[in-house]
Design a protein around this motif. Structure first.
Motif, PDB file in Angstrom:
ATOM      1  N   GLN A   1       0.303  -1.642 -32.736  1.00 51.30           N
ATOM      2  CA  GLN A   1      -0.415  -0.622 -32.003  1.00 51.30           C
ATOM      3  C   GLN A   1      -1.869  -1.092 -31.899  1.00 51.30           C
ATOM      4  N   THR A   2      -2.692  -0.267 -31.152  1.00 48.89           N
ATOM      5  CA  THR A   2      -4.116  -0.586 -31.045  1.00 48.89           C
ATOM      6  C   THR A   2      -4.833   0.437 -31.898  1.00 48.89           C
ATOM      7  N   VAL A   3      -5.632  -0.077 -32.837  1.00 45.91           N
ATOM      8  CA  VAL A   3      -6.334   0.787 -33.778  1.00 45.91           C
ATOM      9  C   VAL A   3      -7.811   0.710 -33.427  1.00 45.91           C
ATOM     10  N   THR A   4      -8.468   1.861 -33.113  1.00 49.68           N
ATOM     11  CA  THR A   4      -9.885   1.884 -32.748  1.00 49.68           C
ATOM     12  C   THR A   4     -10.618   2.501 -33.889  1.00 49.68           C
ATOM     13  N   ASP A   5     -11.546   1.768 -34.426  1.00 47.12           N
ATOM     14  CA  ASP A   5     -12.374   2.267 -35.506  1.00 47.12           C
ATOM     15  C   ASP A   5     -13.832   2.242 -35.026  1.00 47.12           C
ATOM     16  N   ASN A   6     -14.598   3.355 -35.198  1.00 49.28           N
ATOM     17  CA  ASN A   6     -16.014   3.478 -34.768  1.00 49.28           C
ATOM     18  C   ASN A   6     -16.892   3.357 -36.000  1.00 49.28           C
ATOM     19  N   PHE A   7     -17.887   2.581 -35.937  1.00 52.55           N
ATOM     20  CA  PHE A   7     -18.842   2.378 -37.029  1.00 52.55           C
ATOM     21  C   PHE A   7     -20.279   2.504 -36.450  1.00 52.55           C
ATOM     22  N   THR A   8     -21.371   2.492 -37.316  1.00 57.05           N
ATOM     23  CA  THR A   8     -22.756   2.401 -36.918  1.00 57.05           C
ATOM     24  C   THR A   8     -23.263   1.112 -37.476  1.00 57.05           C
ATOM     25  N   THR A   9     -23.777   0.394 -36.638  1.00 59.61           N
ATOM     26  CA  THR A   9     -24.223  -0.908 -37.051  1.00 59.61           C
ATOM     27  C   THR A   9     -25.402  -0.753 -37.968  1.00 59.61           C
ATOM     28  N   SER A  10     -25.832  -1.779 -38.565  1.00 58.93           N
ATOM     29  CA  SER A  10     -26.991  -1.762 -39.426  1.00 58.93           C
ATOM     30  C   SER A  10     -28.283  -1.461 -38.672  1.00 58.93           C
ATOM     31  N   LEU A  11     -28.163  -1.590 -37.389  1.00 62.29           N
ATOM     32  CA  LEU A  11     -29.300  -1.328 -36.571  1.00 62.29           C
ATOM     33  C   LEU A  11     -29.255   0.100 -36.036  1.00 62.29           C
ATOM     34  N   GLY A  12     -28.210   0.783 -36.499  1.00 60.89           N
ATOM     35  CA  GLY A  12     -28.117   2.168 -36.096  1.00 60.89           C
ATOM     36  C   GLY A  12     -27.413   2.390 -34.811  1.00 60.89           C
ATOM     37  N   CYS A  13     -26.786   1.313 -34.355  1.00 62.07           N
ATOM     38  CA  CYS A  13     -26.102   1.451 -33.064  1.00 62.07           C
ATOM     39  C   CYS A  13     -24.646   1.684 -33.311  1.00 62.07           C
ATOM     40  N   ASP A  14     -24.048   2.399 -32.360  1.00 59.14           N
ATOM     41  CA  ASP A  14     -22.577   2.588 -32.456  1.00 59.14           C
ATOM     42  C   ASP A  14     -21.889   1.242 -32.355  1.00 59.14           C
ATOM     43  N   SER A  15     -20.892   1.164 -33.199  1.00 58.81           N
ATOM     44  CA  SER A  15     -20.079  -0.087 -33.186  1.00 58.81           C
ATOM     45  C   SER A  15     -18.596   0.337 -33.150  1.00 58.81           C
ATOM     46  N   THR A  16     -17.894  -0.171 -32.258  1.00 65.95           N
ATOM     47  CA  THR A  16     -16.447   0.156 -32.114  1.00 65.95           C
ATOM     48  C   THR A  16     -15.646  -1.116 -32.332  1.00 65.95           C
ATOM     49  N   VAL A  17     -14.691  -0.913 -33.291  1.00 60.54           N
ATOM     50  CA  VAL A  17     -13.757  -2.067 -33.562  1.00 60.54           C
ATOM     51  C   VAL A  17     -12.370  -1.646 -33.050  1.00 60.54           C
ATOM     52  N   ILE A  18     -11.941  -2.383 -32.113  1.00 61.48           N
ATOM     53  CA  ILE A  18     -10.602  -2.129 -31.548  1.00 61.48           C
ATOM     54  C   ILE A  18      -9.689  -3.252 -32.052  1.00 61.48           C
ATOM     55  N   THR A  19      -8.683  -2.804 -32.897  1.00 61.71           N
ATOM     56  CA  THR A  19      -7.770  -3.795 -33.498  1.00 61.71           C
ATOM     57  C   THR A  19      -6.416  -3.712 -32.802  1.00 61.71           C
ATOM     58  N   ASP A  20      -6.074  -4.821 -32.244  1.00 68.00           N
ATOM     59  CA  ASP A  20      -4.718  -4.891 -31.632  1.00 68.00           C
ATOM     60  C   ASP A  20      -3.782  -5.325 -32.769  1.00 68.00           C
ATOM     61  N   LEU A  21      -3.121  -4.343 -33.467  1.00 72.70           N
ATOM     62  CA  LEU A  21      -2.371  -4.543 -34.730  1.00 72.70           C
ATOM     63  C   LEU A  21      -0.890  -4.834 -34.428  1.00 72.70           C
ATOM     64  N   THR A  22      -0.427  -5.955 -34.981  1.00 74.35           N
ATOM     65  CA  THR A  22       1.020  -6.298 -34.908  1.00 74.35           C
ATOM     66  C   THR A  22       1.592  -6.297 -36.326  1.00 74.35           C
ATOM     67  N   ILE A  23       2.679  -5.480 -36.650  1.00 76.66           N
ATOM     68  CA  ILE A  23       3.314  -5.388 -37.980  1.00 76.66           C
ATOM     69  C   ILE A  23       4.650  -6.115 -37.898  1.00 76.66           C
ATOM     70  N   ASN A  24       4.804  -7.198 -38.659  1.00 78.29           N
ATOM     71  CA  ASN A  24       6.091  -7.920 -38.769  1.00 78.29           C
ATOM     72  C   ASN A  24       6.763  -7.484 -40.086  1.00 78.29           C
ATOM     73  N   ASN A  25       8.054  -7.068 -40.054  1.00 79.85           N
ATOM     74  CA  ASN A  25       8.758  -6.563 -41.247  1.00 79.85           C
ATOM     75  C   ASN A  25       9.269  -7.696 -42.128  1.00 79.85           C
ATOM     76  N   SER A  26       9.257  -7.414 -43.461  1.00 78.13           N
ATOM     77  CA  SER A  26       9.959  -8.317 -44.370  1.00 78.13           C
ATOM     78  C   SER A  26      11.471  -8.183 -44.095  1.00 78.13           C
ATOM     79  N   VAL A  27      12.248  -9.252 -44.425  1.00 79.17           N
ATOM     80  CA  VAL A  27      13.721  -9.262 -44.111  1.00 79.17           C
ATOM     81  C   VAL A  27      14.530  -9.309 -45.415  1.00 79.17           C
ATOM     82  N   ILE A  28      15.493  -8.366 -45.620  1.00 81.01           N
ATOM     83  CA  ILE A  28      16.435  -8.378 -46.766  1.00 81.01           C
ATOM     84  C   ILE A  28      17.830  -8.579 -46.188  1.00 81.01           C
ATOM     85  N   THR A  29      18.451  -9.659 -46.590  1.00 77.58           N
ATOM     86  CA  THR A  29      19.798 -10.004 -46.076  1.00 77.58           C
ATOM     87  C   THR A  29      20.825  -9.908 -47.218  1.00 77.58           C
ATOM     88  N   ASN A  30      21.909  -9.152 -47.021  1.00 77.31           N
ATOM     89  CA  ASN A  30      23.001  -9.020 -48.030  1.00 77.31           C
ATOM     90  C   ASN A  30      24.192  -9.864 -47.582  1.00 77.31           C
TER      91      ASN A  30
END
Length: 439
Positions: A1-30
């Motif tokens: 999914q895309t995860v958007t996180d908003n922060f304030t930079t050290s300079l006091g400016c808005d900072s937006t981090v948009i993470t394009d997140l990919t989750i790969n599952n562990s595999v259990i084989t019987n």
């Protein structure tokens, strides 16, 4: 999914981090795996049933787990021991020698199964024997008397048949016999024998058995004897040697006896006189007994009469000629003839009264014929004037008392009839008359 996180930079400016997140599952084989005895899982060998877990990193860099449910089925090795006699069948195959037999199978789980049979073959034993004996032999407790093959079956200590075949030869002992006879003595192989006996000699036959020879020895005896002969006067005697003599004396005869040996017989002859006086003829009446007794006439020991008698006396009513042959005490034969002659005697007479008085006065009360005669047959009957029989009897002593059927008979004349046989003359007499009954 895309995860958007908003922060304030050290300079006091808005900072937006948009993470394009990919989750790969562990595999259990019987996994599930089945193998015989061992299995290789991810390069590792396993020999027992168990769960094997292996961890990996996927191509995407995640953990990967392989869980293997491992089943190890064992191969089966079965060891058997079998013992048999001569042969045995193992899994359908016949074997005749001791050996180890290996048979391979597949178990129901698909694994190898091996049956190892330690097979022992014990052989039956056949023993051949040869035996020779005389007359009889005992083989395994049984007696045999003829040549034959004897087969005995046993069981060995290992439980197998054991056959003993005995080729049995029975050689018979030989028994032979002979006879030898001679007068007084006989010689056999240098030995003298003086009495009858069986002489037995024992040898060995060529086959080693007893050979028995019996000689039946008969010793025939020369004999010497003396005999005493009593001769009746005037009698000849033939001696054993054939000579005929008739005088007293001592005579010696030498002959061959029935056994062929000498027999000396001395015969002593004595002459005896006959002591007997002839009996005179006898006369008698018809029916009388004639008694002839020879008991005191000479020394007689046996009698034979012409009528079959064998006693010293006979008693007869017959007439005629009677002959008797007798042996006296010396064995001499004496004969005599006696004639029994008829005197032609008169028969005995009876007196028959002509009247009687049955009136109870004690005088002349009964009526009966009177005599001193003896009878062999007698019959007396009395009849009234109407022909009715009022008395009859066979008893010469029976008296008529003048009654009939218990009642007094009336005074009257009665007719009588008499019949009798005189014992002395055996003559039959018939008579009749009348008697007067007076009251």
């Amino acid at each position: 999914q895309t995860v958007t996180d908003n922060f304030t930079t050290s300079l006091g400016c808005d900072s937006t981090v948009i993470t394009d997140l990919t989750i790969n599952n562990s595999v259990i084989t019987n996994l599930t795996e089945t193998s015989c005895d061992s299995a290789n899982v991810n390069g590792n060998w396993y020999y027992t049933t168990q769960t094997v877990t292996d961890n990996f990193t996927t191509s995407l860099g995640c953990d990967s787990t392989v869980i293997t449910d491992l089943t190890i089925n064992n191969s089966v090795i079965t060891n058997l021991t079998a013992t048999a006699c001569d042969s045995a069948s193992v899994n359908g195959t016949w074997y005749y020698t001791t050996q180890t037999v290996t048979d391979n199978f597949t178990t129901s789980l698909g694994c190898d199964s091996t049956v190892i049979t330690d097979l022992t073959i014990n052989n039956s034993v056949i023993t051949n024997l040869t035996e020779t004996a005389c007359d009889s032999a005992s083989v395994n407790g049984t007696w045999y008397y003829t040549t034959q093959t004897v087969t005995d079956n046993f069981t060995t200590s290992l439980g197998c048949d054991s056959t003993v075949i005995t080729d049995l030869t029975i050689n018979n002992s030989v028994i032979t016999t002979s006879t030898a006879s001679s007068c007084d003595r006989v010689s056999l192989k240098g030995n003298w024998y003086y009495s009858s006996q069986t002489v037995t000699e024992v040898f060995k036959t060529a086959l080693g058995c007893d050979s028995i020879h019996h000689t039946y020895v008969t010793i025939l005896k020369s004999t010497s004897s003396e005999i005493n002969v009593s001769l009746c006067n005037g009698t000849n005697y033939t001696l054993p040697d054939g000579r005929i003599v008739s005088e007293s004396g001592r005579y010696v005869s030498t002959i061959t006896n029935s056994q062929g040996c000498d027999s000396v017989i001395t015969t002593v002859i004595s002459i005896h006189d006959i002591n007997y006086n002839p009996v005179e003829d006898i006369t008698k009446c018809l029916g009388d007994d004639a008694y002839i007794d020879l008991w005191n006439n000479g020394n007689m020991r046996s009698y034979k009469w012409s009528n079959g008698g064998t006693e010293s006396s006979i008693n007869t009513k017959e007439f005629g000629t009677f002959t008797v042959d007798m042996l006296d005490g010396n064995g001499c034969l004496v004969s005599d003839t006696i004639e029994i002659i008829d005197k032609e005697c008169e028969p005995c007479k009876l007196f028959v009264p002509n009247a009687f008085t049955p009136n109870s006065n004690g005088l002349n009360e009964t009526f009966v014929p009177v005599s001193l005669c003896e009878f062999t047959d007698y019959r007396f009957e009395i009849y009234n004037r109407w022909g009715e029989r009022v008395m009859e009897t066979n008893d010469p002593t029976h008296r008529w008392d003048g009654t009939y059927e218990g009642r007094d008979c009336q005074q009257d004349a009665y007719m009588w009839i008499l019949f009798y046989v005189d014992k002395s003359t055996m003559m039959s007499i018939s008579d009749k008359g009348t008697v007067t009954l007076l009251r």
